[in-house]
Enzyme design. Structure first.
Site, PDB file in Angstrom:
ATOM      1  N   ARG A  77       8.767  18.125 -21.368  1.00 31.92           N
ATOM      2  CA  ARG A  77       8.088  18.007 -20.072  1.00 31.92           C
ATOM      3  C   ARG A  77       6.811  17.173 -20.190  1.00 31.92           C
ATOM      4  NH1 ARG A  77       7.121  23.635 -17.764  1.00 31.92           N
ATOM      5  NH2 ARG A  77       6.352  22.491 -15.967  1.00 31.92           N
ATOM      6  N   ASN A 109       0.792  23.486  -9.771  1.00 26.30           N
ATOM      7  CA  ASN A 109       1.370  22.509 -10.687  1.00 26.30           C
ATOM      8  C   ASN A 109       0.559  22.403 -11.972  1.00 26.30           C
ATOM      9  OD1 ASN A 109       3.075  22.126  -8.598  1.00 26.30           O
ATOM     10  ND2 ASN A 109       2.220  20.178  -7.932  1.00 26.30           N
ATOM     11  N   HIS A 126      -1.873  27.912 -12.322  1.00 32.69           N
ATOM     12  CA  HIS A 126      -0.853  28.182 -13.349  1.00 32.69           C
ATOM     13  C   HIS A 126      -1.138  27.439 -14.653  1.00 32.69           C
ATOM     14  CE1 HIS A 126       2.272  29.570 -10.116  1.00 32.69           C
ATOM     15  NE2 HIS A 126       1.329  30.453 -10.346  1.00 32.69           N
ATOM     16  N   CYS A 134      -4.867  29.407 -28.771  1.00 28.90           N
ATOM     17  CA  CYS A 134      -4.356  30.137 -29.937  1.00 28.90           C
ATOM     18  C   CYS A 134      -3.852  31.504 -29.498  1.00 28.90           C
ATOM     19  CB  CYS A 134      -5.485  30.278 -30.963  1.00 28.90           C
ATOM     20  SG  CYS A 134      -4.976  31.205 -32.414  1.00 28.90           S
ATOM     21  N   GLY A 193       4.702  21.412  -0.293  1.00 25.25           N
ATOM     22  CA  GLY A 193       5.692  21.357  -1.368  1.00 25.25           C
ATOM     23  C   GLY A 193       5.759  22.574  -2.268  1.00 25.25           C
ATOM     24  N   ALA A 237       6.279  14.973   1.321  1.00 28.04           N
ATOM     25  CA  ALA A 237       4.815  14.968   1.221  1.00 28.04           C
ATOM     26  C   ALA A 237       4.257  13.541   1.140  1.00 28.04           C
ATOM     27  CB  ALA A 237       4.390  15.767  -0.012  1.00 28.04           C
TER      28      ALA A 237
HETATM   29  P1  OAD Z   1       9.583  25.156  -6.383  1.00 28.05           P
HETATM   30  O1  OAD Z   1      10.450  24.285  -7.215  1.00 28.05           O
HETATM   31  O2  OAD Z   1       9.905  26.598  -6.303  1.00 28.05           O
HETATM   32  O3  OAD Z   1       9.580  24.605  -4.886  1.00 28.05           O
HETATM   33  C1  OAD Z   1       9.406  23.265  -4.587  1.00 28.05           C
HETATM   34  C2  OAD Z   1       9.305  23.117  -3.085  1.00 28.05           C
HETATM   35  O4  OAD Z   1       9.038  21.766  -2.791  1.00 28.05           O
HETATM   36  C3  OAD Z   1      10.577  23.505  -2.337  1.00 28.05           C
HETATM   37  O5  OAD Z   1      10.227  24.356  -1.234  1.00 28.05           O
HETATM   38  C4  OAD Z   1      11.119  22.177  -1.818  1.00 28.05           C
HETATM   39  O6  OAD Z   1      11.760  22.284  -0.559  1.00 28.05           O
HETATM   40  C5  OAD Z   1       9.836  21.375  -1.684  1.00 28.05           C
HETATM   41  N1  OAD Z   1       9.989  19.918  -1.807  1.00 28.05           N
HETATM   42  C6  OAD Z   1      10.844  19.210  -2.582  1.00 28.05           C
HETATM   43  N2  OAD Z   1      10.634  17.894  -2.463  1.00 28.05           N
HETATM   44  C7  OAD Z   1       9.607  17.754  -1.589  1.00 28.05           C
HETATM   45  C8  OAD Z   1       8.898  16.633  -1.056  1.00 28.05           C
HETATM   46  N3  OAD Z   1       9.209  15.380  -1.404  1.00 28.05           N
HETATM   47  N4  OAD Z   1       7.898  16.857  -0.187  1.00 28.05           N
HETATM   48  C9  OAD Z   1       7.580  18.132   0.184  1.00 28.05           C
HETATM   49  N5  OAD Z   1       8.203  19.219  -0.279  1.00 28.05           N
HETATM   50  C10 OAD Z   1       9.201  19.045  -1.150  1.00 28.05           C
HETATM   51  O7  OAD Z   1       8.077  24.885  -6.858  1.00 28.05           O
HETATM   52  P2  OAD Z   1       6.800  25.811  -6.672  1.00 28.05           P
HETATM   53  O8  OAD Z   1       6.765  26.436  -5.330  1.00 28.05           O
HETATM   54  O9  OAD Z   1       5.635  24.996  -7.081  1.00 28.05           O
HETATM   55  O10 OAD Z   1       5.402  28.621 -12.139  1.00 28.05           O
HETATM   56  O11 OAD Z   1       7.054  26.921  -7.755  1.00 28.05           O
HETATM   57  C11 OAD Z   1       6.083  27.898  -7.975  1.00 28.05           C
HETATM   58  C12 OAD Z   1       6.035  28.243  -9.437  1.00 28.05           C
HETATM   59  O12 OAD Z   1       7.330  28.629  -9.881  1.00 28.05           O
HETATM   60  C13 OAD Z   1       5.652  27.096 -10.350  1.00 28.05           C
HETATM   61  O13 OAD Z   1       4.263  26.875 -10.435  1.00 28.05           O
HETATM   62  C14 OAD Z   1       6.209  27.546 -11.652  1.00 28.05           C
HETATM   63  C15 OAD Z   1       7.551  28.064 -11.208  1.00 28.05           C
HETATM   64  O14 OAD Z   1       8.117  29.024 -12.012  1.00 28.05           O
HETATM   65  C16 OAD Z   1       4.917  28.588 -13.368  1.00 28.05           C
HETATM   66  O15 OAD Z   1       5.140  27.680 -14.135  1.00 28.05           O
HETATM   67  C17 OAD Z   1       4.063  29.762 -13.691  1.00 28.05           C
END
Ligand code: OAD
Length: 252
Positions: A77, A109, A126, A134, A193, A237
């Site tokens: 990543r 993010n 996050h 460590c 997003g 977005a």
């Molecule tokens: P997700 O992958 O759960 O959700 C991404 C969101 O972005 C979805 O609702 C999509 O519909 C939307 N999306 C996709 N493309 C887009 C675009 N071009 N413009 C606008 N929206 C768009 O990601 P998160 O909600 O960030 O945690 O996930 C939350 C957490 O779950 C992350 O921070 C991570 C993960 O497990 C940790 O790493 C602790």
């Protein structure tokens, strides 16, 4: 420039008016804002959690079991993110901060793209994919390039781990304190997003809503927050945020 449909343009203009009239605006972002930078999201059709098991890669137990595997995944990543650039959505939020329109940016993010776009008041709730800590002592550091072998602490020789929040872990309490200060001051939350399923971040906008504030959501699909949103803009977005910016500029 993207041509917007009439209904999208109406929503964009409504968002611009709401933003102009608000006094303390904050944004909450998730993986969707970086999608147009080619950073994969977690859920959705090509999301990381469709291909990989979070329990094998993003928990303290997984790291105890197999630190090399976890680091291999984070190195992959890191390499991917190193080749990505901020997109117009990141740039618009950075520009709004410079113009005094956006007071703070809370992001789930770990990709660091908001700071690379120039945002400074960023709360990375996050963590950050370039940060390490460590597992035994207080040592913390920032990497400048992707890891090649499982790194060890220069002080105590124990394992270093990514300084990100894994499933089952709590968010940093000091950082969370600052975030709640912002939430308690804000009268408008722009949610961009995020699938709004991971707590506590998913509930941050509701703190503002419950105090009478406004939620504007920008997403390509509805989320559990959509019902509470005063305005849901169905779009990408990287297209919607610059469009709101153009509408704002034409108001002034
Ligand atoms: P997700 O992958 O759960 O959700 C991404 C969101 O972005 C979805 O609702 C999509 O519909 C939307 N999306 C996709 N493309 C887009 C675009 N071009 N413009 C606008 N929206 C768009 O990601 P998160 O909600 O960030 O945690 O996930 C939350 C957490 O779950 C992350 O921070 C991570 C993960 O497990 C940790 O790493 C602790």
């Amino acid at each position: 420039m993207t041509i917007l449909t009439d209904s999208m343009q109406d929503n964009v203009e409504r968002a611009a008016n709401l933003l102009r009239d608000a006094e303390h605006v904050i944004a909450l972002t998730g993986a969707g804002i970086s999608k147009e930078s080619n950073v994969p999201t977690f859920r959705g059709t090509d999301g990381l959690w469709r291909k990989y098991n979070a329990m094998d890669l993003a928990t303290p137990q997984a790291f105890n079991r197999n630190p090399d595997l976890v680091w291999e995944w984070y190195a992959w990543r890191q390499n991917l993110i190193a080749s990505c650039m901020p997109n117009p959505a990141h740039n618009t939020l950075a520009e709004w901060e410079r113009r005094g329109l956006l007071q703070a940016l809370i992001t789930q993010n770990v990709d660091g793209l908001h700071r690379r776009a120039g945002s400074e008041r960023v709360y990375e709730v996050h963590g950050n994919i370039w940060a390490v800590k460590c597992i035994s002592c207080d040592y913390r550091d920032r990497l400048h390039e992707p890891v090649q072998v499982t790194p060890r602490c220069p002080h105590c020789d124990e394992l270093l781990r990514p300084d990100v929040v894994w499933f089952g872990e709590s968010l940093d309490s000091e950082l969370l304190g600052h975030v709640y200060e912002e939430l308690n001051r804000a009268d408008l939350c722009l949610v961009v997003g995020t699938s709004a399923v991971v707590q506590p971040a998913a509930s941050f906008p509701l703190v503002i809503k419950n105090r009478g504030g406004i939620i504007i959501e920008v997403n390509v699909e509805p989320t559990p927050l959509t019902g509470a949103a005063d305005l849901h803009i169905d779009g990408k977005a990287g297209e919607v945020l610059p469009a709101i910016d153009r509408a704002l500029l034409s108001l002034s």
